[in-house]
Design a protein around this motif. Structure first.
Motif, short mmCIF file in Angstrom:
data_model
loop_
_atom_site.label_atom_id
_atom_site.label_comp_id
_atom_site.label_asym_id
_atom_site.label_seq_id
_atom_site.Cartn_x
_atom_site.Cartn_y
_atom_site.Cartn_z
N LYS A 1 0.83 -1.22 0.00
CA LYS A 1 0.00 0.00 0.00
C LYS A 1 0.86 1.26 0.00
CE LYS A 1 -2.71 -1.18 3.59
NZ LYS A 1 -3.92 -1.10 4.45
N PRO B 1 -7.56 -10.20 6.42
CA PRO B 1 -8.20 -9.29 7.36
C PRO B 1 -8.69 -8.04 6.64
CG PRO B 1 -5.81 -9.38 7.75
CD PRO B 1 -6.10 -10.24 6.57
N GLY C 1 -9.38 -3.97 7.34
CA GLY C 1 -9.41 -2.75 8.13
C GLY C 1 -10.05 -1.68 7.25
N SER C 2 -9.20 -0.98 6.48
CA SER C 2 -9.73 0.01 5.53
C SER C 2 -10.38 -0.66 4.32
CB SER C 2 -8.60 0.93 5.06
OG SER C 2 -7.69 0.19 4.25
N GLY C 3 -10.03 -1.91 4.05
CA GLY C 3 -10.57 -2.63 2.88
C GLY C 3 -9.69 -2.51 1.64
N THR C 4 -8.58 -1.80 1.76
CA THR C 4 -7.69 -1.62 0.60
C THR C 4 -7.16 -2.96 0.09
OG1 THR C 4 -6.95 0.40 1.74
CG2 THR C 4 -5.70 -0.27 -0.21
N THR D 1 -0.68 -10.72 7.32
CA THR D 1 -0.41 -9.36 6.88
C THR D 1 0.61 -8.64 7.78
OG1 THR D 1 -2.44 -8.80 8.05
CG2 THR D 1 -2.58 -8.95 5.65
N GLY E 1 2.32 -6.91 10.92
CA GLY E 1 1.82 -6.15 12.07
C GLY E 1 2.36 -6.65 13.39
C1 LIG Z 1 -1.09 -5.91 9.94
C2 LIG Z 1 -2.29 -5.43 9.20
N1 LIG Z 1 -3.13 -6.32 8.65
C3 LIG Z 1 -4.24 -5.96 8.00
C4 LIG Z 1 -4.57 -4.63 7.85
C5 LIG Z 1 -5.86 -4.28 7.14
O1 LIG Z 1 -5.61 -3.95 5.82
P1 LIG Z 1 -6.58 -2.95 5.03
O2 LIG Z 1 -6.55 -1.63 5.75
O3 LIG Z 1 -5.96 -2.87 3.69
O4 LIG Z 1 -7.94 -3.54 5.03
C6 LIG Z 1 -3.73 -3.64 8.39
C7 LIG Z 1 -4.03 -2.21 8.21
O5 LIG Z 1 -3.53 -1.61 7.33
C8 LIG Z 1 -2.56 -4.05 9.09
O6 LIG Z 1 -1.74 -3.16 9.66
#
Ligand SMILES: Cc1ncc(COP(=O)(O)O)c(C=O)c1O
Length: 301
Positions: free
Chosen positions: A48, A175, A177-180, A289, A291
Motif C-alpha cells: 500500500k 483481514p 481494516g480500511s478494505g484496501t 499481513t 503487524g
Molecule cells: C497488519 C495489518 N493487517 C491488515 C490490515 C488491514 O488492511 P486494510 O486496511 O488494507 O484492510 C492492516 C491495516 O492496514 C494491518 O496493519
C-alpha cells in the motif's frame, strides 16, 4: 529522494516469490507469509505504502503526513520509509499525549517522525478533506496519506499479494481494516479463486459503509464474501476464545500472530473449518499481513 531499491526497504513487488506455510493441523491451508517480507515494513504495508511513495516521488513531495492510533502499523511503516528515503514525516496520533510513548511511537520518533496528539472527536473526522488539509497546514511540500492508505494506487499495489499467494487456491482469506487489501485482491483474483474478508472491527451498520466504499472503487459485493462476527470485543480487543486460539496456534504452528488483525482472521478460518466440511476440502490461503510490531502493545491480551 533515495531509491526504492534501497536494501533497507522490502524487495520490489516484481521480485517477490511465493512464500507459503502449510498449517500442521489443516494441510490444505497455507499461510501466505507477508510477515516475512521485511522486519519493519511487513505484510500489506509495503504494497500500500509503496504506491504513495511513488506518488510522492512523482510530485516532488518532501513531507509525508498521516494519522493513526498509538500502536499503528501504518505510522510505524511510514516513519521508517520516510527515514530511509530522506523524507520528513508527521504523525497525528489518536488520544491525549501520554506520559510514556508506546513502543510503536518511540520507534516512530527515533526515525524522525514529528508526533502530534489529537482528541478522539477530531480523530473521527480523519477521512474528510478538511482534516487532510488541516493536518498539512503550515508544512512545506506536504502530502496527506489517509489511515490504512486507501487510494486507487494502493488498491492496485495490493494485487502484489498474488505473487506470494500463488494462483492454485480455491479461496484466499484476508483481514479487513480500511478494505484496501481486500479491494486489491478482488480486482486481480484469478477466476477460480474466491476472496474472503474478515473485518476486525465491529460495525453496527453491518458494514454498509465498507461495502459502499468498495463498490465506489469498482468492487461489487457479489465479488467477495465477508465473514462478519469475528471482531471480538472490538478493534484491537480479543475475546477470551480468540486469546486462547492465538496462544494455541502460535505454539502449534510456530507462527506469531498480531492481536489486531491476524489473530482474528486466523481464528475465523479455524472456526469455519470446524463446521464446514466443504471448506475443509478446498485449497485455502490466508494472508499473514504482518503487524507483529503491534504485539509489543499486548492490546487485548
Ligand atoms: C497488519 C495489518 N493487517 C491488515 C490490515 C488491514 O488492511 P486494510 O486496511 O488494507 O484492510 C492492516 C491495516 O492496514 C494491518 O496493519
Amino acid at each position: 529522494m533515495a531509491q526504492f531499491n534501497d536494501p533497507r526497504l522490502p524487495p520490489e513487488p516484481g521480485r517477490i516469490a511465493t512464500d507459503r506455510t502449510p498449517w500442521l493441523a489443516a494441510p490444505r491451508v497455507f499461510s501466505v507469509r507477508g510477515d516475512r517480507l521485511h522486519p519493519i515494513i511487513s505484510g500489506n504495508k509495503w504494497f500500500k505504502l509503496r504506491a504513495w511513495l511513488m506518488l510522492a516521488h512523482q510530485q516532488s513531495v518532501r513531507h509525508l503526513v498521516s494519522v493513526g492510533g498509538p500502536y499503528s502499523n501504518h505510522l510505524h511503516a511510514l516513519a521508517y520509509a520516510g527515514h530511509v528515503l530522506g523524507l520528513a514525516t508527521t504523525g497525528w496520533v489518536r488520544g491525549p499525549a501520554p506520559k510514556h510513548l508506546s513502543p510503536t511511537l518511540v520507534d516512530c520518533q527515533g526515525w524522525g517522525m514529528a508526533l502530534n496528539f489529537i482528541d478522539r472527536e477530531h480523530y473521527r473526522q480523519r477521512e474528510t478533506a478538511e482534516f487532510a488539509e488541516w493536518a498539512c497546514r503550515g508544512l512545506e511540500s506536504a502530502m496527506f496519506i489517509p489511515e490504512g492508505g486507501w487510494s486507487p494506487e494502493a488498491i492496485d499495489g495490493s494485487s502484489a499479494w498474488w505473487r506470494l499467494a500463488g494462483v492454485d487456491l480455491d479461496a484466499l482469506i484476508c483481514p479487513v481494516g480500511s478494505g484496501t487489501t481486500l479491494a486489491g485482491l478482488v480486482r486481480s483474483a484469478p477466476q477460480s479463486t474466491r476472496v474472503i474478508g474478515v473485518p476486525v472491527y465491529r460495525d453496527p451498520d453491518h458494514y454498509a459503509t465498507l461495502i459502499e466504499k468498495l463498490a465506489a472503487a469498482g468492487v461489487d459485493a457479489g465479488q467477495y464474501t465477508l465473514w462478519t462476527g469475528f471482531a471480538g470485543r472490538g478493534f484491537g480487543r480479543l475475546s477470551a476464545e480468540q486469546r486462547g486460539f492465538m496462544a494455541d496456534f502460535e505454539q502449534r504452528e510456530n507462527i506469531a500472530l498480531d492481536p489486531v488483525y491476524t489473530a482474528k482472521t486466523f481464528h475465523a478460518l479455524q472456526h469455519c473449518l470446524s463446521f464446514d466440511s466443504d471448506l475443509r476440502e478446498q485449497r485455502l490461503g490466508i494472508l499473514h499481513t504482518g503487524g507483529l510490531q503491534g504485539r509489543r502493545s499486548q492490546i487485548g491480551l
